[in-house]
Design an enzyme around this catalytic site. Structure first.
Site, PDB file in Angstrom:
ATOM      1  N   ASP A 197       5.388 -11.843  10.529  1.00  0.00           N
ATOM      2  CA  ASP A 197       4.589 -10.661  10.861  1.00  0.00           C
ATOM      3  C   ASP A 197       3.124 -10.935  10.554  1.00  0.00           C
ATOM      4  O   ASP A 197       2.351 -11.301  11.432  1.00  0.00           O
ATOM      5  CB  ASP A 197       5.100  -9.441  10.090  1.00  0.00           C
ATOM      6  CG  ASP A 197       4.277  -8.187  10.382  1.00  0.00           C
ATOM      7  OD1 ASP A 197       3.426  -8.215  11.302  1.00  0.00           O
ATOM      8  OD2 ASP A 197       4.465  -7.169   9.692  1.00  0.00           O
ATOM      9  N   ARG A 253       0.813  -1.207   0.000  1.00  0.00           N
ATOM     10  CA  ARG A 253       0.000   0.000   0.000  1.00  0.00           C
ATOM     11  C   ARG A 253       0.853   1.266   0.000  1.00  0.00           C
ATOM     12  O   ARG A 253       2.063   1.224   0.234  1.00  0.00           O
ATOM     13  CB  ARG A 253      -0.905   0.024   1.238  1.00  0.00           C
ATOM     14  CG  ARG A 253      -0.138  -0.042   2.556  1.00  0.00           C
ATOM     15  CD  ARG A 253      -1.070  -0.049   3.750  1.00  0.00           C
ATOM     16  NE  ARG A 253      -0.326  -0.126   5.002  1.00  0.00           N
ATOM     17  CZ  ARG A 253      -0.646   0.523   6.117  1.00  0.00           C
ATOM     18  NH1 ARG A 253      -1.725   1.293   6.127  1.00  0.00           N
ATOM     19  NH2 ARG A 253       0.062   0.397   7.218  1.00  0.00           N
ATOM     20  N   LYS A 263       2.080  -7.161  16.923  1.00  0.00           N
ATOM     21  CA  LYS A 263       1.410  -5.877  16.726  1.00  0.00           C
ATOM     22  C   LYS A 263       0.041  -5.923  17.395  1.00  0.00           C
ATOM     23  O   LYS A 263      -0.717  -6.887  17.203  1.00  0.00           O
ATOM     24  CB  LYS A 263       1.252  -5.571  15.238  1.00  0.00           C
ATOM     25  CG  LYS A 263       2.576  -5.351  14.513  1.00  0.00           C
ATOM     26  CD  LYS A 263       2.376  -5.085  13.036  1.00  0.00           C
ATOM     27  CE  LYS A 263       3.708  -4.834  12.327  1.00  0.00           C
ATOM     28  NZ  LYS A 263       3.543  -4.672  10.859  1.00  0.00           N
ATOM     29  N   LEU A 302       0.467   2.360  11.062  1.00  0.00           N
ATOM     30  CA  LEU A 302       0.588   3.816  10.953  1.00  0.00           C
ATOM     31  C   LEU A 302      -0.431   4.434  11.900  1.00  0.00           C
ATOM     32  O   LEU A 302      -1.557   4.740  11.496  1.00  0.00           O
ATOM     33  CB  LEU A 302       0.353   4.267   9.511  1.00  0.00           C
ATOM     34  CG  LEU A 302       1.561   4.254   8.595  1.00  0.00           C
ATOM     35  CD1 LEU A 302       1.173   4.685   7.196  1.00  0.00           C
ATOM     36  CD2 LEU A 302       2.677   5.132   9.136  1.00  0.00           C
ATOM     37  N   GLU A 356      11.706  -9.952   7.184  1.00  0.00           N
ATOM     38  CA  GLU A 356      10.366 -10.048   7.748  1.00  0.00           C
ATOM     39  C   GLU A 356       9.349 -10.489   6.697  1.00  0.00           C
ATOM     40  O   GLU A 356       9.314  -9.941   5.593  1.00  0.00           O
ATOM     41  CB  GLU A 356       9.981  -8.678   8.318  1.00  0.00           C
ATOM     42  CG  GLU A 356       8.682  -8.644   9.080  1.00  0.00           C
ATOM     43  CD  GLU A 356       8.458  -7.298   9.742  1.00  0.00           C
ATOM     44  OE1 GLU A 356       7.316  -7.038  10.163  1.00  0.00           O
ATOM     45  OE2 GLU A 356       9.420  -6.491   9.844  1.00  0.00           O
ATOM     46  N   THR A 398      11.565   2.963   9.378  1.00  0.00           N
ATOM     47  CA  THR A 398      11.199   2.326   8.111  1.00  0.00           C
ATOM     48  C   THR A 398      11.584   3.209   6.938  1.00  0.00           C
ATOM     49  O   THR A 398      11.278   4.405   6.914  1.00  0.00           O
ATOM     50  CB  THR A 398       9.690   2.050   8.069  1.00  0.00           C
ATOM     51  OG1 THR A 398       9.350   1.175   9.136  1.00  0.00           O
ATOM     52  CG2 THR A 398       9.299   1.410   6.745  1.00  0.00           C
ATOM     53  N   ASP A 441      11.886  -5.956   4.993  1.00  0.00           N
ATOM     54  CA  ASP A 441      10.480  -6.356   5.123  1.00  0.00           C
ATOM     55  C   ASP A 441       9.884  -6.499   3.735  1.00  0.00           C
ATOM     56  O   ASP A 441       9.701  -5.521   3.015  1.00  0.00           O
ATOM     57  CB  ASP A 441       9.708  -5.306   5.928  1.00  0.00           C
ATOM     58  CG  ASP A 441       8.278  -5.746   6.216  1.00  0.00           C
ATOM     59  OD1 ASP A 441       7.895  -6.865   5.806  1.00  0.00           O
ATOM     60  OD2 ASP A 441       7.545  -4.966   6.855  1.00  0.00           O
ATOM     61  N   ASP A 453      10.087  -1.750  16.433  1.00  0.00           N
ATOM     62  CA  ASP A 453       9.765  -1.072  15.173  1.00  0.00           C
ATOM     63  C   ASP A 453       8.574  -0.160  15.482  1.00  0.00           C
ATOM     64  O   ASP A 453       7.454  -0.389  15.051  1.00  0.00           O
ATOM     65  CB  ASP A 453       9.421  -2.096  14.090  1.00  0.00           C
ATOM     66  CG  ASP A 453       9.073  -1.445  12.763  1.00  0.00           C
ATOM     67  OD1 ASP A 453       9.663  -0.393  12.450  1.00  0.00           O
ATOM     68  OD2 ASP A 453       8.201  -1.978  12.041  1.00  0.00           O
ATOM     69  N   ASP A 480       8.261   3.302  15.012  1.00  0.00           N
ATOM     70  CA  ASP A 480       8.628   4.589  14.430  1.00  0.00           C
ATOM     71  C   ASP A 480       7.445   5.394  13.921  1.00  0.00           C
ATOM     72  O   ASP A 480       7.618   6.500  13.408  1.00  0.00           O
ATOM     73  CB  ASP A 480       9.607   4.370  13.277  1.00  0.00           C
ATOM     74  CG  ASP A 480       9.026   3.475  12.177  1.00  0.00           C
ATOM     75  OD1 ASP A 480       8.003   2.821  12.435  1.00  0.00           O
ATOM     76  OD2 ASP A 480       9.598   3.434  11.079  1.00  0.00           O
ATOM     77  N   LYS A 513      14.685  -0.336   8.766  1.00  0.00           N
ATOM     78  CA  LYS A 513      13.884  -1.406   8.177  1.00  0.00           C
ATOM     79  C   LYS A 513      13.582  -1.016   6.739  1.00  0.00           C
ATOM     80  O   LYS A 513      12.846  -0.066   6.477  1.00  0.00           O
ATOM     81  CB  LYS A 513      12.591  -1.652   8.952  1.00  0.00           C
ATOM     82  CG  LYS A 513      11.827  -2.856   8.404  1.00  0.00           C
ATOM     83  CD  LYS A 513      10.804  -3.375   9.388  1.00  0.00           C
ATOM     84  CE  LYS A 513       9.468  -2.705   9.206  1.00  0.00           C
ATOM     85  NZ  LYS A 513       8.379  -3.436   9.921  1.00  0.00           N
TER      86      LYS A 513
END
Length: 364
Positions: A243, A24, A267, A297, A218, A135, A190, A320, A322, A160
């Site tokens: 992931d 995306r 996550k 995000l 990943e 990232t 990733d 991760d 960020d 990443k």
């Protein structure tokens, strides 16, 4: 302290740069904010970033799940009855993990505030500060190289790198970044499910032979291809992280029992909140597998929750987190403090969040 009301709204936060992966492209983060009001007057905050390509959750589905299913089931419940609340979240409906996570985070925030303890201390209090990677979005090799250089200048020591759009370009991207930042910067890749198993083995081995010194790769294959993930893990020296495959507690149990990966990315939006994430971390610890605290995000609300989990648990070795540093504005009052790669956990109770600015009404 009892749950009196659950409010939901939406906040729009522009990104500093477009966020681009093999799945995306995002230019504005749209984060659903949940506020649980208690009969004592205290509020707990949670969030849910709609991520159609990963969780399948959108604005309408998150709002509907919270308003129609979770709110009626939770109003009047005591915050101390955590086990009953988790049971409601887990059994009230299938899927809708982002909605469940948003409510779960807000409940934990209230629980911490009720007892005057920061969440990271409630989870174990291992450390009060973390170091995150940054990232680097999927772009042309020269643009990714420049972004990597800028990140290093800002103090990041781990990057990443998003790959997966085109194998030949991926090779150029990784080489360009490695040559630009030198040997002392940690690189993580990733692929966001972009490769087939044999394809993944071939390209990862090429990077190994070329001395690219990649710390981990990943999710190289489709989320549902557990056998393919194991094939990659068994045929390369580089650590492989799950992931999108590590979605539910049962997924993590299956991955660990198969030895299908070397690491797990936890996550909250996939797990359905902190209570399931804690179970995932416990299983990984028992299996001797390290975890990463990851994020979508999202605003600093969810980042603070994920950072609290990592700061409490020793098996959570990599961050991760960020997302808040990718945003051009910070509407959240309180919570984790950012100095680029450094995250400082709040000592205030719960998440240490007192409010979120710019929240607008959200209709189902």
């Amino acid at each position: 302290m009892k749950i009196k009301e659950i409010r939901i709204g939406l906040v729009h936060i522009p990104l500093k740069k477009p966020f681009i992966t093999a799945l995306r492209r995002v230019e504005v983060a749209e984060d659903i904010i949940v506020q649980i009001l208690s009969d004592s007057g205290e509020s707990g905050f949670g969030n849910a970033p709609p991520t159609y390509k990963i969780t399948g959750d959108g604005h309408g589905s998150v709002a509907g799940a919270i308003q129609d299913i979770l709110t009626p089931a939770l109003i009047g419940r005591d915050i101390d009855d955590l086990e009953d609340i988790w049971h409601v979240l887990d059994t009230s409906m299938q899927g809708n993990t982002s909605a469940k996570a948003a409510v779960d985070i807000a409940v934990y925030d209230l629980f911490g505030k009720q007892y005057g303890i920061p969440l990271y201390r409630l989870f174990g209090g291992r450390t009060s500060s973390l170091t995150s990677d940054l990232t680097i979005s999927l772009n042309k090799p020269e643009e990714m190289m420049q972004d990597a250089i800028e990140a290093v200048h800002r103090g990041y020591t781990a990057l990443k790198i998003k790959v997966g759009e085109d194998i030949l370009l991926d090779k150029k991207r990784v080489r360009a970044v490695r040559e630009a930042v030198g040997p002392n910067i940690t690189l993580r890749l990733d692929a966001n499910q972009a490769w087939k198993p044999k394809e993944a083995v071939r390209i990862i081995r090429e990077w190994e032979d070329a001395g690219m010194d990649i710390e981990l790769v990943e999710q190289p294959v489709r989320a549902d291809d557990f056998d393919g993930l194991k094939f990659v893990t068994d045929h390369v020296m580089t650590d492989i992280m799950a992931d999108e495959a590590a979605y539910t507690v049962r997924d993590v149990w299956r991955l660990l029992s198969m030895r299908a990966c070397d690491m797990i990315n936890i996550k909250l939006m996939k797990a359905g909140g902190l209570h399931n994430a804690l179970d995932m971390a416990a299983m990984a610890k028992a299996a001797g597998v390290s975890c990463m605290a990851g994020c979508m995000l999202e605003s600093k609300v969810g980042i603070t929750a994920a950072a609290s989990l990592m700061a409490g648990k020793r098996c959570m070795q990599l961050a991760d987190l960020d997302a808040a540093d990718l945003l051009a504005a910070d509407p959240v009052r309180g919570g984790v403090s950012y100095n680029h790669s450094k995250l400082i956990l709040p000592e205030a109770p719960g998440l240490g969040i007192t409010g979120v600015e710019g929240v607008c009404c959200l209709e189902k």
